[in-house]
Every structure is written in C-alpha cells, then in structure tokens.
Scaffold this motif. Structure first.
Motif, short mmCIF file in Angstrom:
data_model
loop_
_atom_site.label_atom_id
_atom_site.label_comp_id
_atom_site.label_asym_id
_atom_site.label_seq_id
_atom_site.Cartn_x
_atom_site.Cartn_y
_atom_site.Cartn_z
N ARG A 163 -4.41 10.74 4.16
CA ARG A 163 -2.95 11.15 3.70
C ARG A 163 -2.57 12.42 3.99
O ARG A 163 -1.40 12.84 4.25
CB ARG A 163 -3.03 10.67 1.98
CG ARG A 163 -1.50 10.92 1.58
CD ARG A 163 -1.57 10.62 0.19
NE ARG A 163 -1.86 9.00 -0.06
CZ ARG A 163 -2.94 8.84 -0.68
NH1 ARG A 163 -3.72 9.65 -1.42
NH2 ARG A 163 -3.42 7.35 -0.79
N GLN A 169 -0.56 5.72 7.75
CA GLN A 169 0.20 4.62 8.12
C GLN A 169 -0.15 3.86 9.42
O GLN A 169 -0.80 4.63 10.18
CB GLN A 169 1.80 4.94 8.33
CG GLN A 169 2.38 5.78 7.11
CD GLN A 169 2.26 4.82 6.15
OE1 GLN A 169 2.44 3.54 6.13
NE2 GLN A 169 2.03 5.21 4.74
N ARG A 187 -4.69 -1.54 8.70
CA ARG A 187 -5.11 -0.27 7.76
C ARG A 187 -6.24 0.20 7.99
O ARG A 187 -7.31 -0.29 8.63
CB ARG A 187 -5.16 -1.30 6.29
CG ARG A 187 -5.73 -0.13 5.29
CD ARG A 187 -5.80 -1.04 3.84
NE ARG A 187 -6.03 -0.20 2.70
CZ ARG A 187 -7.30 0.15 2.16
NH1 ARG A 187 -8.26 -0.59 2.91
NH2 ARG A 187 -7.69 0.98 1.15
#
Length: 583
Positions: A163, A169, A187
């Motif tokens: 992150r 993403q 993922r």
C-alpha cells in the motif's frame, strides 16, 4: 634490517609453485620480506612461534554483500524456522520484542522507521511454501514488512508495504525485469521478484552513512574471525542491491576510522553509472562515474572493481534465464518457464558497451546458461572493439554452463565465481528444479579449471554460508543437505584446488595476483593461521582459525595466540577456539 614480525615453527603453505612450503616468514612494513633462509639471522620486533600451526595466504571472498550482511546482523533472523508456523511465530516474537523496547510500530520514513525488516527466508526451509499474506497481515497489522529471500532475488512483503508503494491494486503494472506475484484473482501474494523489490526498497533506502559504517565494522570483524583478509562487494550505490548513493564514501570513512577489517574491492552497479561528457565520438557513447574514474581506482586497501550488471535472476527462484524449461517439483513435465532477463538483451548490450567503452571491466550476474551465452557474447564483443581490461571481466555465479561454453569462457579470459556454499542449503532444491538431464551443467568447478578458466572462491554471503573453510569442504565433497553429491561428482576439487580458489584464483579474478593470493617475497603480508592443514585434514570444515593478519597486522587472534617481543621464549601451542559464525 629489523623485521616487524617473524613467524617461525609453522607449516606454511605458500601457494607459490616456486617454493610451496616453508617454516618461517618475515614481514616488514606490511610486506613479505622472505621465507626460511631469506630471514635467517634477522632480528624482529615481534616473534610468533606457531608451534606447528598452519599458515596459508589470507582468504579472499571474491563475491559477497558485506553491507547487506552487516545490516542483517541487526535485523530479525528467520533462518532457523522450519515450517511456516515457526516463521510466523518468529515474526510475532520480533514485533513483541520491538514493542517492549518502545520501537514505533507504524510506517515512518527511513530504514528503521517502523518497518519490520527480516532476513534469512527461503521456501526450501518450508517445504517449498511461501507465507500467506493474509496471515502476515494479521501478524503485522499496519506495520510494513520487508523480508528478504536468501537469494536476494525476491522478497516477501505484506499489504501495508504494498500500500505504501501504491502497488496493492491488481492493475498496477510489473516493472521491467521484475514481477509482483499475484493469485488467480489478481491479488498480490506478498512475493516480489527481482526488480519489483525496488518498489518497496525505495521506501526504506537510503541507509545513513553511519548505519553502513557500523554494518561494515560488524561484518568485517566477523570476516577476520574466519580468516578472510580481502573481499569483493558485489554491488554498491543503487539498484536493488545497493544501500546508498554514498556507499563508497561510507566505505572510505569506515577504512579511515579503522572500522574496515579486510581489504575491499567494490563493484558499483550499472544503475549508478551515467553518461559522460567530453569530446567522445558520437558513435561511442560512454557511461561511468564523474572525473572518468574506472575499475582499478583506489589503493591496496580499498579500490573499485568491475561494474556489476544483472542479466538474470536465481535458480532457486526459477527466474534465471535457462535454455530449457524448469522442472515442476522434480518431474520432467514442462512448466513453460525458462526464467527471464532483467531487461531486453539489446538494452543490456547498449548499457554495458557504454560502460566498457569508458574503461570499466564488467562483472555480469549470469546464472542460467542462456544468460551465460549473453554475457560471453557482450563481453567478447566489447573486448574486441575496445581492448582488454587490467581488472578481469567476470561472470558472477556462472551457475549453468553447457559444455561448449567452457572453451568460450577460457578463450575470452573471463573469470567465474561459482559458489560451493550453495550446495548444502540449496542443492536439493536446485536438483528438483533442473532435473537429471542438465544437472551436470550446474555449478561446475573441476571442468572450469581443466578448460583453463580462472575460478574464484566466493560465498555470495549472506545469500549462503560465508565460512571459507566450509566453502572449501563443499568444493571437495559437493554434499547437499540430504547427503547427496550435487551435480556431477567429477566436478569435485582436490583440497589444494579448493584452497587455490580462495587464494590464487580469487586474486587472479580480482586483478590483484601481483599483490596477494600467495605468500611470496614482495607481496602483501595477508595470512591466515589454522589449527591444521587444509591439504591433509579429514574435514577442512572442522579446522579452526587461530589468527588473521592484514598487512602484517592482526585483525583477529584467538585467545592464547599472540606474539611476543624478540628475545622472549617461544609460545606454547596456540589455544584452539572456534570462531562464531552466523551464516
């Protein structure tokens, strides 16, 4: 003349074919004056009676990562875990210990700012499994995790780290030469390979000069206890292997402050070399460091070696560029994976030629045989166009070499650095990945020497065990963790060949054979004192380092091993103590 130091009553293995053995050795102003009758009758400020202990040239590790190793000594070590549950428990304990010490647990800038930094992970210790990012997130919460793989070619991170890098993403693109490994739903799994590591590392780097100096002090103090007097740092200044754009300056400061306990040759990574100005022909772009500094710059203690360039990845991570598919779990069914290059070959060729044209030697990380092909082709082309180099060109690892590549390496004068230290921890895993048909190509040793290729002993520490005595033993027996002989048994070296790899061979590969590698008059007085001879020991790995000297000054002496002023009685047999070894 009065010597500074006289060694006597020793079993001296000189590695000099003109005088292979001696019992005494004289040193003056950091150099070897002579042996045996050369120093008979000369006085000495200090005399060391070795009571029959063995003296060899100082050990040279021709490829290691010293800053990384020194920093890792202060990070969470997970290498002892066997099974993911033990790994998770170590991570939990590390976080708990930090909390007890009052360390910040949230993200913050800088190398220590809230990050959980761990070292020593390998899926080979966990049945081939990688950690579950869901479990990692539960353990770490919002605290970012960077856990480097033993190979250095991949790392395990958590969602907090991804992150911070804006790489969480599914739509985030993989960087050139790297992969953010994802599951079927897109993922991230927490595994980042090759250049994808830089997405996370750029949030941590650079380390401060003081942190690097402390790391060098710790690491090279450890080296001294293992008999290492010289090493080559395989990548500084940038990329995913460097720690600061001022890494060379940190080395200089460490040396000036007496915190560098072995001679160092440093390889700047290709990433930090930049286009040079000046009146060069337009068809010969050149890249390097400012003021035109190139390979060989420096002195006997600290100098610049070749420019380091990564062509491919690793065998354990199955990212090395090979000519045949990796085997899936040891079976011969094709997986469609032949690894990959770190960039397009033509892009790599252009960057390497620009650096070579400016006067740099090249050290090409090439593990797979397809990468070895590319390395040979580029280096020979550059040498034909711009001439040879005083500091030899090298292929780092040269882990997979086909038979016809041997003579090409020898003809080009390219030195190689295969690591015998990989056999114990990684040999069984590499055997499964490669399959039986090409296993004989893996981590050659004897066939390199037979072909006339310069073979340098090295460890790749902290990727693998850096203990030289164990490395020599591994060259001799090639045993894996399961007890099997790795690869072709005919690749095993004799004890004298194994010792040569870490002395004369490593000196030749680093362009310093005129200074070290053998105990000869005029050469640097770098030597290692051992409890027995590696040429006749039942187990080289079980020998002990009693003392280490760089330029005639002891960097390590085991308790009871010390010199006395001239005129004092001879010493008793030096006590034997085992130097601690972390790796």
């Amino acid at each position: 003349m009065k010597l500074d130091l006289l060694l006597r009553n020793a079993d001296i293995i000189t590695m000099d074919g003109r005088r292979p053995h001696a019992t005494s050795l004289g040193i003056w102003q950091g150099r070897i004056v002579g042996l045996d009758e050369d120093v008979d009758g000369l006085e000495a400020a200090e005399v060391l009676d070795l009571a029959g202990a063995t003296v060899t040239p100082g050990f040279i590790d021709a490829h290691c990562h010293t800053t990384w190793f020194g920093l890792s000594l202060g990070e969470l070590d997970v290498s002892a875990a066997r099974g993911l549950n033990q790994l998770y428990a170590l991570l939990e304990a590390g976080i708990a210990a930090d909390r007890s010490a009052g360390q910040e647990t949230g993200p913050a800038p800088g190398p220590a700012g809230g990050w959980l930094l761990a070292t020593g992970f390998s899926q080979q210790q966990h049945g081939g499994e990688f950690p579950d990012i869901t479990v990692l997130d539960r353990i770490t919460g919002d605290r970012p995790l960077f856990m480097r793989h033993n190979s250095g070619h991949m790392a395990v991170v958590n969602t907090a780290a991804l992150r911070l890098a804006n790489a969480e993403q599914a739509s985030f693109p993989d960087p050139d030469g790297g992969v953010i490994v994802r599951d079927a739903g897109g993922r991230p799994t927490g595994l980042v390979q090759e250049t994808a590591q830089q997405l996370i590392q750029q949030l941590i780097l650079p380390y401060s000069s003081e942190a690097i100096e402390e790391a060098l002090d710790r690491a090279t103090g450890h080296y001294a206890a293992e008999g290492i007097t010289s090493f080559t740092e395989a990548g500084i200044g940038g990329g995913w292997i460097g720690h600061s754009p001022e890494e060379l300056a940190a080395y200089q400061r460490a040396a000036s402050a007496g915190r560098l306990h072995a001679r160092a040759q440093l390889m700047p990574v290709l990433d930090v070399l930049h286009p040079l100005g000046g009146q060069h022909p337009p068809d010969a772009p050149r890249a390097g460091l400012d003021l035109g500094i190139t390979s060989g710059f420096g002195d006997d203690f600290l100098s610049l070696g070749p420019a380091k360039v990564f062509l491919d990845g690793s065998l354990l991570g199955e990212t090395a560029a090979v000519s045949q598919d990796y085997c899936s779990h040891g079976h011969t069914d094709n997986t469609g994976n032949t690894g990959y290059f770190q960039a397009e070959p033509e892009e790599l060729r252009g960057k390497i030629e620009a650096v070579y044209a400016a006067g740099w030697s090249i050290a090409a990380h090439a593990i797979g045989d397809r990468a070895v092909d590319l390395a040979i082709e580029i280096i020979t082309s550059c040498a034909a166009k711009y001439g040879p180099r005083v500091v030899p060109n090298r292929i780092e690892h040269a882990s997979m070499t086909r038979p016809e590549q041997l003579q090409r390496l020898a003809a080009a004068g390219i030195a190689v650095t295969p690591q015998a230290s990989f056999f114990a921890d990684g040999g069984d895993g590499m055997t499964a990945s490669l399959g039986p048909e090409r296993l004989g190509w893996a981590y050659r040793a004897a066939s390199f020497l037979t072909a006339g290729v310069t073979l340098a002993g090295s460890s790749d520490r902290p990727v693998a065990d850096g203990n030289v005595l164990r490395g020599m033993q591994a060259f001799v027996d090639r045993r894996t963790a399961s007890g099997a002989v790795f690869g072709n048994p005919d690749e095993r070296l004799s004890p004298v060949q194994a010792l040569a790899a870490y002395t004369t061979g490593a000196a030749a590969a680093t362009g310093t054979a005129h200074l070290k590698g053998s105990l000869s008059p005029g050469k640097l007085a770098d030597f290692t004192v051992l409890s027995g001879s590696p040429l006749s020991a039942v187990s080289i790995a079980d020998l002990n380092v009693l003392a280490t000297a760089v330029g005639g000054t002891f960097t390590f002496q085991a308790p009871g091993t010390h010199s006395r002023a001239a005129g004092d009685s001879a010493l008793a047999t030096p006590s034997i103590t085992t130097a601690t070894n972390r790796s």
